[in-house]
Design a protein around this motif. Sequence first.
Motif, PDB file in Angstrom:
ATOM      1  N   ALA A 146     -31.384   6.470  12.822  1.00  0.00           N
ATOM      2  CA  ALA A 146     -31.387   5.156  12.162  1.00  0.00           C
ATOM      3  C   ALA A 146     -30.378   5.111  11.023  1.00  0.00           C
ATOM      4  O   ALA A 146     -29.645   4.135  10.858  1.00  0.00           O
ATOM      5  N   SER A 147     -30.324   6.178  10.230  1.00  0.00           N
ATOM      6  CA  SER A 147     -29.374   6.215   9.109  1.00  0.00           C
ATOM      7  C   SER A 147     -27.949   6.368   9.610  1.00  0.00           C
ATOM      8  O   SER A 147     -26.997   5.893   8.980  1.00  0.00           O
ATOM      9  N   ASP A 148     -27.789   7.004  10.779  1.00  0.00           N
ATOM     10  CA  ASP A 148     -26.464   7.231  11.349  1.00  0.00           C
ATOM     11  C   ASP A 148     -25.823   5.939  11.849  1.00  0.00           C
ATOM     12  O   ASP A 148     -24.620   5.863  12.052  1.00  0.00           O
ATOM     13  N   LYS A 149     -26.640   4.906  12.035  1.00  0.00           N
ATOM     14  CA  LYS A 149     -26.127   3.621  12.524  1.00  0.00           C
ATOM     15  C   LYS A 149     -25.020   3.088  11.631  1.00  0.00           C
ATOM     16  O   LYS A 149     -24.096   2.420  12.084  1.00  0.00           O
ATOM     17  N   GLY A 150     -25.094   3.416  10.347  1.00  0.00           N
ATOM     18  CA  GLY A 150     -24.102   2.921   9.403  1.00  0.00           C
ATOM     19  C   GLY A 150     -22.918   3.849   9.209  1.00  0.00           C
ATOM     20  O   GLY A 150     -22.082   3.619   8.337  1.00  0.00           O
ATOM     21  N   PHE A 151     -22.809   4.905  10.036  1.00  0.00           N
ATOM     22  CA  PHE A 151     -21.725   5.868   9.897  1.00  0.00           C
ATOM     23  C   PHE A 151     -20.359   5.184   9.949  1.00  0.00           C
ATOM     24  O   PHE A 151     -20.042   4.466  10.895  1.00  0.00           O
ATOM     25  N   ALA A 152     -19.579   5.371   8.915  1.00  0.00           N
ATOM     26  CA  ALA A 152     -18.207   4.856   8.786  1.00  0.00           C
ATOM     27  C   ALA A 152     -18.128   3.344   8.612  1.00  0.00           C
ATOM     28  O   ALA A 152     -17.041   2.787   8.484  1.00  0.00           O
ATOM     29  N   ARG A 153     -19.282   2.666   8.602  1.00  0.00           N
ATOM     30  CA  ARG A 153     -19.264   1.213   8.454  1.00  0.00           C
ATOM     31  C   ARG A 153     -19.092   0.818   6.984  1.00  0.00           C
ATOM     32  O   ARG A 153     -19.537   1.537   6.086  1.00  0.00           O
ATOM     33  N   VAL A 154     -18.460  -0.314   6.753  1.00  0.00           N
ATOM     34  CA  VAL A 154     -18.208  -0.831   5.408  1.00  0.00           C
ATOM     35  C   VAL A 154     -18.995  -2.127   5.254  1.00  0.00           C
ATOM     36  O   VAL A 154     -18.718  -3.118   5.950  1.00  0.00           O
ATOM     37  N   ASP A 155     -19.965  -2.129   4.353  1.00  0.00           N
ATOM     38  CA  ASP A 155     -20.847  -3.294   4.185  1.00  0.00           C
ATOM     39  C   ASP A 155     -20.073  -4.571   3.867  1.00  0.00           C
ATOM     40  O   ASP A 155     -20.423  -5.663   4.336  1.00  0.00           O
ATOM     41  N   ALA A 156     -19.014  -4.444   3.071  1.00  0.00           N
ATOM     42  CA  ALA A 156     -18.245  -5.618   2.660  1.00  0.00           C
ATOM     43  C   ALA A 156     -17.571  -6.310   3.840  1.00  0.00           C
ATOM     44  O   ALA A 156     -17.211  -7.501   3.757  1.00  0.00           O
ATOM     45  N   LEU A 157     -17.411  -5.570   4.948  1.00  0.00           N
ATOM     46  CA  LEU A 157     -16.744  -6.144   6.122  1.00  0.00           C
ATOM     47  C   LEU A 157     -17.718  -6.424   7.271  1.00  0.00           C
ATOM     48  O   LEU A 157     -17.302  -6.796   8.367  1.00  0.00           O
ATOM     49  N   ALA A 158     -19.012  -6.268   7.003  1.00  0.00           N
ATOM     50  CA  ALA A 158     -20.019  -6.423   8.060  1.00  0.00           C
ATOM     51  C   ALA A 158     -20.006  -7.824   8.669  1.00  0.00           C
ATOM     52  O   ALA A 158     -20.063  -7.976   9.896  1.00  0.00           O
ATOM     53  N   ASP A 159     -19.943  -8.859   7.833  1.00  0.00           N
ATOM     54  CA  ASP A 159     -19.955 -10.238   8.345  1.00  0.00           C
ATOM     55  C   ASP A 159     -18.707 -10.537   9.169  1.00  0.00           C
ATOM     56  O   ASP A 159     -18.784 -11.215  10.202  1.00  0.00           O
ATOM     57  N   ILE A 160     -17.576 -10.034   8.721  1.00  0.00           N
ATOM     58  CA  ILE A 160     -16.325 -10.241   9.462  1.00  0.00           C
ATOM     59  C   ILE A 160     -16.408  -9.551  10.820  1.00  0.00           C
ATOM     60  O   ILE A 160     -15.998 -10.114  11.838  1.00  0.00           O
TER      61      ILE A 160
END
Length: 249
Positions: A146-160
């Motif tokens: 579950a925590s790995d789901k966000g691996f390398a992801r950038v929250d500020a660009l999630a909506d884009i």
Amino acid sequence: MPRSAILLAFVLLGAAHLTLASEDPTESLPGVQDLTPDNFDKIVNGAKAVLIEFYAPWCGHCKRMTPEYKKLGELVNSNPKLKGRVVIAKVNADAHRSLGDKFEVRGFPTIKYLPRGKAPTKENAVDYNQARTAEKFLEYLQEQVASDKGFARVDALADIAKKFKDAADKSALIKEAKAKIAKVAAEEKENAELYVKLMEKAVEKGVDYLAKEKSRLEKMLGSGGVHSSKVDEMSRKASILGALSGDEE
């Protein structure tokens, strides 16, 4: 000796044999990979997360844990989401001491968790110190996935990222992403720039590029032929491609 007593003795001996066999950590277990120096780098390469039990055949605690580890292998093997992301493995560190030494194993059983996307080194390995039951192992793995789901992801660009695949004006989203990159934290900048690079590639090659490239990278990572120095970069790309293509599994 009465015949009934003889039959009972045979039954008890058979039961004892089955019990001993079920507690033999060297036995092959369904859903559990047996690691050796010959196959270690192919299986433990950062493409998937790996839970490894380092055991010794004579270790009493290892023997008692064997039925639980067998159950864990079966549980993970029957769960498509976990099976595709986690490897359950064990290694006879008494016979293959080089593998135990690699992770500074000093006692048995030692259980290590190696997250995906990172080189399989002692620095990246996480000690598992919770209860040694199939249920607790499974709970731990589900938390890690579950925590790995966000691996390398950038929250500020999630909506884009969510809008990108179906957006009519993808160039406008790329422009918006570039503007946001200037405001992200320094440690996120490399990943944020990767978003833009992959979005520009999708505009150049077509939106199908996102899923195809993700599949290609995951296939290469799963082959075991990728050098550890490339695992991090390829895993980051695959994760970001998943975000851009709408893959939220």
